[in-house]
Design a protein around this motif. Sequence first.
Motif, mmCIF file in Angstrom:
data_model
loop_
_atom_site.group_PDB
_atom_site.id
_atom_site.type_symbol
_atom_site.label_atom_id
_atom_site.label_comp_id
_atom_site.label_asym_id
_atom_site.label_seq_id
_atom_site.Cartn_x
_atom_site.Cartn_y
_atom_site.Cartn_z
ATOM 1 N N LEU A 9 0.833 -1.201 0.000
ATOM 2 C CA LEU A 9 0.000 0.000 0.000
ATOM 3 C C LEU A 9 0.867 1.250 0.000
ATOM 4 O O LEU A 9 0.471 2.295 -0.520
ATOM 5 C CB LEU A 9 -0.896 0.019 1.236
ATOM 6 N N SER A 163 -9.624 6.790 3.482
ATOM 7 C CA SER A 163 -9.729 5.536 2.743
ATOM 8 C C SER A 163 -8.429 4.745 2.796
ATOM 9 O O SER A 163 -8.438 3.517 2.979
ATOM 10 C CB SER A 163 -10.104 5.831 1.289
ATOM 11 N N ARG A 164 -7.281 5.432 2.662
ATOM 12 C CA ARG A 164 -5.987 4.736 2.716
ATOM 13 C C ARG A 164 -5.755 4.099 4.078
ATOM 14 O O ARG A 164 -5.315 2.946 4.166
ATOM 15 C CB ARG A 164 -4.853 5.708 2.386
ATOM 16 N N THR A 167 -8.080 1.111 4.629
ATOM 17 C CA THR A 167 -7.585 -0.069 3.919
ATOM 18 C C THR A 167 -6.397 -0.686 4.653
ATOM 19 O O THR A 167 -6.287 -1.921 4.765
ATOM 20 C CB THR A 167 -7.172 0.313 2.483
ATOM 21 N N GLU A 170 -7.700 -2.648 7.633
ATOM 22 C CA GLU A 170 -8.332 -3.905 7.211
ATOM 23 C C GLU A 170 -7.294 -4.937 6.798
ATOM 24 O O GLU A 170 -7.414 -6.124 7.138
ATOM 25 C CB GLU A 170 -9.291 -3.628 6.062
ATOM 26 N N ARG A 171 -6.265 -4.489 6.095
ATOM 27 C CA ARG A 171 -5.253 -5.444 5.624
ATOM 28 C C ARG A 171 -4.301 -5.872 6.737
ATOM 29 O O ARG A 171 -3.579 -6.870 6.592
ATOM 30 C CB ARG A 171 -4.515 -4.866 4.422
#
Length: 365
Positions: A9, A163-164, A167, A170-171
């Motif tokens: 990411l 949003s970043r 994410t 979540e990851r």
Amino acid sequence: MTQKIQEPLFGVAVIAGVGLIGGSLALGLRQRGLASRVIGYDASPQALEEALALGVIDEVRATPGEWLRSADLVVLAAPVKALLPLARELAPWLSPQATVTDVGSVKMSIAAEMERLGVRQFVPGHPMAGSERGGVQNASAALLENAVWVLAPTETTPLTALSRVRTLVERLGAAPVVMPPEAHDQLVATISHLPYLASLALTHMVARDERLSLLAAGGFRDLTRVASGDPRMSRDMVVENREALREATRRFIRQLEHLADTLDHPDDLLAAATEGKRTRDSLPVVKRSLLPPKFDLVVATPDRPNQLGIITNALGQAGVNIKDIEVLSVREQGGALRLGLETLDDVTRAGELLRELGYETRGRG
């Protein structure tokens, strides 16, 4: 557990503060391939050396500088009292495009400070995870798995930054929950900071009467466990959130007074006790109240060696995944384990298997 490697990411990630949470986050980034390079920043040379030796980070830095401008992600992972000074120290060197977040337990103060410093890509965050053992030597990526991770954007937080970070959370295997900073601080005052003050009050009562210490075991020790935390860090945490905590304390006092009044009205006390039991029994095993509920299996365990190993090995060989474990009690005759399982079918299968091994079990969905 084998982790699936995904596309990074971020390029360069900086973890500012390589203690328990910062180190666990760094390990999660590396093990899950979420950053191309992880740099540890800390004022303690010993912490940096240990983090590097343990493979928690790829590179160490002890002073801010131009090197920070290459960071795509910066995580402020210092204790709450050191969080604002850390932000002021790093802010002048950050790229305007860098995504910045933190892991502090109080959100309004750091959100206001980062806005004052002009850090626009900042997303206030708070992973509801921890351990009684601090330091990078106890860091583990698994510490963050299944944890509720509060994200507390302000009105000026860019949606792209939110949003970043969402994410990322979540990851890392955690569960993001979005709420305003003020709502976070009010909730944490009740579920985290108030229990600390209550634990202090109860332990002080015991300290002032030696007779009480003779009886203070079992449930009392469980209820006052949080008083065993680092006194200085705990003080800093609650002082930083003092306004919300004062209000939570006033509500708590009113609740205690109401319960004291029900002592003359047994039916009212029974209703209060029934509500309390229903609420407590509905909490997830991991005690992170915003997590989706797991399915519980309670196992009575005799006072013999290696009971935990026997139970977990048996279930592992049967393919039953244990999500969480809680020790309910420890007495001379034995104790009990509450196992958090994924499905009702797992509860049924695990119960049958353990009963065949001679254990008494009780399932709850």
